[in-house]
Design a protein around this motif. Structure first.
Motif, PDB file in Angstrom:
ATOM      1  N   ARG A 200     -43.540 -17.197  -9.257  1.00 29.64           N
ATOM      2  CA  ARG A 200     -44.171 -18.414  -8.741  1.00 29.64           C
ATOM      3  C   ARG A 200     -45.640 -18.153  -8.435  1.00 29.64           C
ATOM      4  O   ARG A 200     -45.982 -17.152  -7.791  1.00 29.64           O
ATOM      5  CB  ARG A 200     -43.461 -18.904  -7.470  1.00 29.64           C
ATOM      6  CG  ARG A 200     -43.980 -20.255  -6.988  1.00 29.64           C
ATOM      7  CD  ARG A 200     -43.210 -20.767  -5.788  1.00 29.64           C
ATOM      8  NE  ARG A 200     -43.622 -22.124  -5.446  1.00 29.64           N
ATOM      9  CZ  ARG A 200     -43.148 -22.822  -4.413  1.00 29.64           C
ATOM     10  NH1 ARG A 200     -42.223 -22.281  -3.620  1.00 29.64           N
ATOM     11  NH2 ARG A 200     -43.575 -24.048  -4.172  1.00 29.64           N
ATOM     12  N   TYR A 201     -46.505 -19.058  -8.894  1.00 26.18           N
ATOM     13  CA  TYR A 201     -47.937 -18.946  -8.626  1.00 26.18           C
ATOM     14  C   TYR A 201     -48.231 -19.423  -7.199  1.00 26.18           C
ATOM     15  O   TYR A 201     -47.438 -20.137  -6.571  1.00 26.18           O
ATOM     16  CB  TYR A 201     -48.730 -19.788  -9.616  1.00 26.18           C
ATOM     17  CG  TYR A 201     -48.901 -19.148 -10.972  1.00 26.18           C
ATOM     18  CD1 TYR A 201     -50.156 -18.918 -11.507  1.00 26.18           C
ATOM     19  CD2 TYR A 201     -47.792 -18.753 -11.728  1.00 26.18           C
ATOM     20  CE1 TYR A 201     -50.322 -18.333 -12.759  1.00 26.18           C
ATOM     21  CE2 TYR A 201     -47.936 -18.167 -12.970  1.00 26.18           C
ATOM     22  CZ  TYR A 201     -49.206 -17.961 -13.483  1.00 26.18           C
ATOM     23  OH  TYR A 201     -49.355 -17.372 -14.709  1.00 26.18           O
ATOM     24  N   HIS A 202     -49.408 -19.017  -6.698  1.00 27.18           N
ATOM     25  CA  HIS A 202     -49.854 -19.392  -5.362  1.00 27.18           C
ATOM     26  C   HIS A 202     -51.221 -20.071  -5.443  1.00 27.18           C
ATOM     27  O   HIS A 202     -51.951 -19.914  -6.425  1.00 27.18           O
ATOM     28  CB  HIS A 202     -49.946 -18.165  -4.448  1.00 27.18           C
ATOM     29  CG  HIS A 202     -48.621 -17.537  -4.145  1.00 27.18           C
ATOM     30  ND1 HIS A 202     -47.913 -16.814  -5.083  1.00 27.18           N
ATOM     31  CD2 HIS A 202     -47.862 -17.537  -3.006  1.00 27.18           C
ATOM     32  CE1 HIS A 202     -46.788 -16.389  -4.541  1.00 27.18           C
ATOM     33  NE2 HIS A 202     -46.725 -16.820  -3.287  1.00 27.18           N
ATOM     34  N   PHE A 203     -51.527 -20.855  -4.409  1.00 30.72           N
ATOM     35  CA  PHE A 203     -52.855 -21.459  -4.358  1.00 30.72           C
ATOM     36  C   PHE A 203     -53.902 -20.373  -4.196  1.00 30.72           C
ATOM     37  O   PHE A 203     -53.743 -19.430  -3.415  1.00 30.72           O
ATOM     38  CB  PHE A 203     -52.964 -22.434  -3.183  1.00 30.72           C
ATOM     39  CG  PHE A 203     -52.231 -23.730  -3.396  1.00 30.72           C
ATOM     40  CD1 PHE A 203     -52.642 -24.612  -4.381  1.00 30.72           C
ATOM     41  CD2 PHE A 203     -51.130 -24.074  -2.612  1.00 30.72           C
ATOM     42  CE1 PHE A 203     -51.977 -25.822  -4.589  1.00 30.72           C
ATOM     43  CE2 PHE A 203     -50.462 -25.269  -2.804  1.00 30.72           C
ATOM     44  CZ  PHE A 203     -50.880 -26.138  -3.806  1.00 30.72           C
ATOM     45  N   GLY A 204     -54.982 -20.512  -4.981  1.00 29.27           N
ATOM     46  CA  GLY A 204     -56.089 -19.570  -4.877  1.00 29.27           C
ATOM     47  C   GLY A 204     -57.204 -20.133  -4.010  1.00 29.27           C
ATOM     48  O   GLY A 204     -56.959 -20.880  -3.055  1.00 29.27           O
ATOM     49  N   GLU A 205     -58.431 -19.827  -4.360  1.00 31.48           N
ATOM     50  CA  GLU A 205     -59.586 -20.284  -3.595  1.00 31.48           C
ATOM     51  C   GLU A 205     -59.688 -21.810  -3.652  1.00 31.48           C
ATOM     52  O   GLU A 205     -59.466 -22.429  -4.695  1.00 31.48           O
ATOM     53  CB  GLU A 205     -60.866 -19.654  -4.158  1.00 31.48           C
ATOM     54  CG  GLU A 205     -62.129 -20.048  -3.416  1.00 31.48           C
ATOM     55  CD  GLU A 205     -63.373 -19.446  -4.040  1.00 31.48           C
ATOM     56  OE1 GLU A 205     -64.481 -19.824  -3.628  1.00 31.48           O
ATOM     57  OE2 GLU A 205     -63.222 -18.621  -4.963  1.00 31.48           O
ATOM     58  N   ILE A 206     -60.024 -22.418  -2.526  1.00 33.25           N
ATOM     59  CA  ILE A 206     -60.129 -23.884  -2.426  1.00 33.25           C
ATOM     60  C   ILE A 206     -61.597 -24.253  -2.236  1.00 33.25           C
ATOM     61  O   ILE A 206     -62.218 -23.884  -1.222  1.00 33.25           O
ATOM     62  CB  ILE A 206     -59.283 -24.414  -1.250  1.00 33.25           C
ATOM     63  CG1 ILE A 206     -57.827 -23.978  -1.415  1.00 33.25           C
ATOM     64  CG2 ILE A 206     -59.395 -25.937  -1.160  1.00 33.25           C
ATOM     65  CD1 ILE A 206     -57.007 -24.092  -0.164  1.00 33.25           C
ATOM     66  N   ASP A 207     -62.143 -24.943  -3.204  1.00 33.58           N
ATOM     67  CA  ASP A 207     -63.553 -25.347  -3.172  1.00 33.58           C
ATOM     68  C   ASP A 207     -63.632 -26.856  -2.957  1.00 33.58           C
ATOM     69  O   ASP A 207     -63.411 -27.632  -3.878  1.00 33.58           O
ATOM     70  CB  ASP A 207     -64.239 -24.943  -4.486  1.00 33.58           C
ATOM     71  CG  ASP A 207     -65.716 -25.298  -4.496  1.00 33.58           C
ATOM     72  OD1 ASP A 207     -66.275 -25.572  -3.414  1.00 33.58           O
ATOM     73  OD2 ASP A 207     -66.318 -25.315  -5.591  1.00 33.58           O
ATOM     74  N   LEU A 208     -63.912 -27.259  -1.714  1.00 33.53           N
ATOM     75  CA  LEU A 208     -64.012 -28.675  -1.365  1.00 33.53           C
ATOM     76  C   LEU A 208     -65.485 -29.071  -1.355  1.00 33.53           C
ATOM     77  O   LEU A 208     -66.241 -28.691  -0.460  1.00 33.53           O
ATOM     78  CB  LEU A 208     -63.370 -28.939  -0.002  1.00 33.53           C
ATOM     79  CG  LEU A 208     -63.440 -30.367   0.553  1.00 33.53           C
ATOM     80  CD1 LEU A 208     -62.873 -31.370  -0.450  1.00 33.53           C
ATOM     81  CD2 LEU A 208     -62.701 -30.460   1.880  1.00 33.53           C
TER      82      LEU A 208
END
Length: 582
Positions: A200-208
């Motif tokens: 299962r993949y995971h969330f990486g860096e979040i660029d808002l």
């Protein structure tokens, strides 16, 4: 030479003059085309045969030597149409009949018994097998033993399994087995699906990317963190929260898996809404008459997300001015509001001039319910049935509410529930002591191609004397959103002179059915019932019943109702109202 040229020009002019007539006559004079006649099939099977046997694509000029090929191809297509719906023992007799100007394909079908599913096996291997969503799909795949065998239901189940794997971040998953096995002799079928999920993949860096709020505050919109297991529903939730926050005109969420690291970086781009908003509107209801509303909103006073709005209203019954100041704590989840208002209201039963100042803390709970804790100060000058008084109330309160609907304006299925408790005490700076509960419920469900709507409202007050209560906390019934057939706030307990003075309690309900007869128009029938009362022994239920028309306008439903009261005080009463159903 000149004579020939003149005749040519004349012909060209005549051709141009006749061209529009030829175009208009074209459909009526269109060349005939082959037709299809079906015998022995009905309903869904008939529709499926028509979809497969599209003979109108052929030409009427069919050579004799091609007839056998057309019949052979039609036999194959008919067999495919039967099998898709589980008719594996069907027989089709197909012939081609020549007509005077074309030909017709005649299909006589004997469907036979429809095959059924005798086994549905969904197996998930790997990390996904531990997730509840996959457990539910394995235990309840949506196809039961004995259900009619249909190929489209197998495809739906297969696609649902693959979609779930992608939605939960199993981007390397594969269907090891995907088979629909049919035994035509026993008229039965088996579904075998085996998914190997992989990691299962995971969330990486979040660029808002936004420049409206402080970055730390804007980051509170994000319902997940880097390193959390990937879930596509959280991305949809993020986009919805940004779009509905009032700070942004649009938000776009993009994610791109990185196979080597099992990460899914997320990039969010936004466009800010205009800082200033203005509102002007007119409306009408039989409760208040014609209404004018004007308003202004500052949507982002500062980068801390503070905003405020001012709104005024004027009608023959109600005139007021209000201000609301909002401070976000967790945008889209939690906020504090400070509000002030002035309202001057005059009905057939009472007059009231009310000044209000309040503050409220609102938070959306994990369950989806919205909890609001409030503190209000109200000063009211009022007159009911000739008795004048002035009160001051300091009222702490608490409310729970929730709305679920499949459409924001015209839901076919949805509900709303709310309950509010507020108290006041003479020992806490109030003129009177009271405890009050107000509950509202609405429910909408599809029925017979239309909608069934039910509504109820309950009010309970504990207080010594109703005459000491200000008119704003007394209960009255009647009007557009209460018991139709009676005028606004015309129902409730009366004094010795017969004047309505309002009650400590309220109970009303509605059952309504509406049905579209045009794309934007619906007819409705309804029954309303209930009353305001002081004691349960004095509860006198009255009813209003009638017919209505609904217009699904761009700004929401507009309703026109004709209602008759049960006590016969009027032959009928017309009600006009607008607003959402929930």
């Amino acid at each position: 030479m000149s004579a020939v040229t003149h005749r040519s020009v004349t012909r060209r002019r005549l051709a141009r003059a006749l061209l529009p007539l030829a175009l208009l006559a074209g459909p009526a004079l269109a060349a005939p085309s082959p037709s299809l006649r079906l015998e022995g099939a009905s309903g869904e099977l008939r529709d499926n045969l028509r979809a497969h046997l599209q003979v109108d694509q052929e030409s009427c000029e069919l050579p004799r030597w091609r007839e056998r090929g057309v019949i052979r191809h039609a036999t194959e297509q008919a067999s495919e149409a039967h099998r898709a719906l589980g008719y594996y023992q069907a027989r089709s007799d197909i012939s081609l009949e020549r007509t005077e100007d074309c030909w017709q394909l005649v299909v006589h079908t004997t469907p036979g018994p429809q095959a059924v599913f005798i086994e549905v096996t969904v197996k998930v291997e790997g990390e996904a097998s531990a997730l509840p969503a996959f457990h539910r799909l394995m235990e309840r795949p949506g196809i039961a033993i004995g259900d009619p065998l249909r190929h489209d239901r197998y495809e739906q189940l297969k696609n649902e399994l693959v979609r779930m794997a992608a939605d939960f971040g199993f981007f390397e998953s594969s269907l090891v087995t995907h088979r629909l096995q049919v035994d035509p002799h026993t008229n039965s079928g088996r579904i075998l699906l085996h998914l190997r999920s992989g990691p299962r993949y995971h969330f990486g860096e979040i660029d808002l990317q936004q420049d409206v709020l402080y970055p730390r505050l804007a980051q509170r919109f994000v319902p997940f963190a880097a390193g959390d297991p990937y879930d596509a529903r959280e991305l949809i939730r993020l986009q919805q929260q940004l779009n509905s926050s009032g700070y942004y005109s649009s938000a776009r969420v993009m994610s791109d898996p990185e196979p080597d690291q099992l990460d899914v970086p997320v990039t969010v781009t936004t466009e800010p809404r205009p800082k200033h908003g203005y509102m002007a509107g007119i409306g009408f209801s039989t409760d208040t008459g014609p209404r004018l509303r004007l308003g202004y909103e500052n949507r982002r006073l500062n980068r801390a997300g503070h905003r405020y709005s001012i709104e005024s209203e004027a009608s023959p019954v109600r005139r007021g001015l209000g201000m609301n100041y909002e401070i976000p704590i967790r945008p889209a989840k939690e906020k504090v509001t400070i509000s002030a208002s002035y309202l001057d209201e005059e009905t057939d039963s009472s007059t009231s001039e009310r000044y209000r100042l309040g503050t409220a803390h609102q938070v959306e709970l994990n369950s989806g319910w919205i909890a609001t804790t409030s503190l209000e100060y109200e000063r009211e000058h009022f007159e009911v049935a000739g008795d004048r008084d002035r009160t001051e109330l300091v009222m702490p309160g608490f409310e729970l509410s929730r709305t679920r609907a499949d459409h924001p304006v015209y839901p076919r299925h949805g509900w709303h529930l709310s309950g509010k408790v507020r108290v006041a005490s003479e020992d806490m700076l109030s003129s009177v002591t009271l405890q009050q509960f107000i509950g509202r419920g609405k429910y909408i469900m599809p029925l017979f191609g239309g909608r069934l709507l039910a509504r109820t409202e309950v009010g309970l007050t504990h207080a010594d004397e109703v005459v000491r209560l200000p008119s704003s906390v007394r209960f009255f019934a009647g009007g557009d959103n209460s018991v139709r057939g009676y005028s606004y706030q015309s129902l409730g307990p009366r004094n010795n002179r017969g004047d309505v003075i309002g009650g400590r309690h309220l109970l009303t309900g509605t059952v309504e059915y509406d049905h579209l007869f045009l794309p934007q128009w619906a007819w409705a029938v309804f029954v309303d019932g209930g009353n305001a009362f002081d004691k349960l022994d004095d509860f006198d239920t009255v009813y209003g019943y009638g017919l209505g028309i609904r217009w699904r306008s761009p700004i929401g439903p507009i309703r026109l109702d004709v209602a008759r009261p049960s006590d016969g005080r009027d032959n009928f009463r017309i009600h006009v109202s607008m607003g959402t159903d929930l």
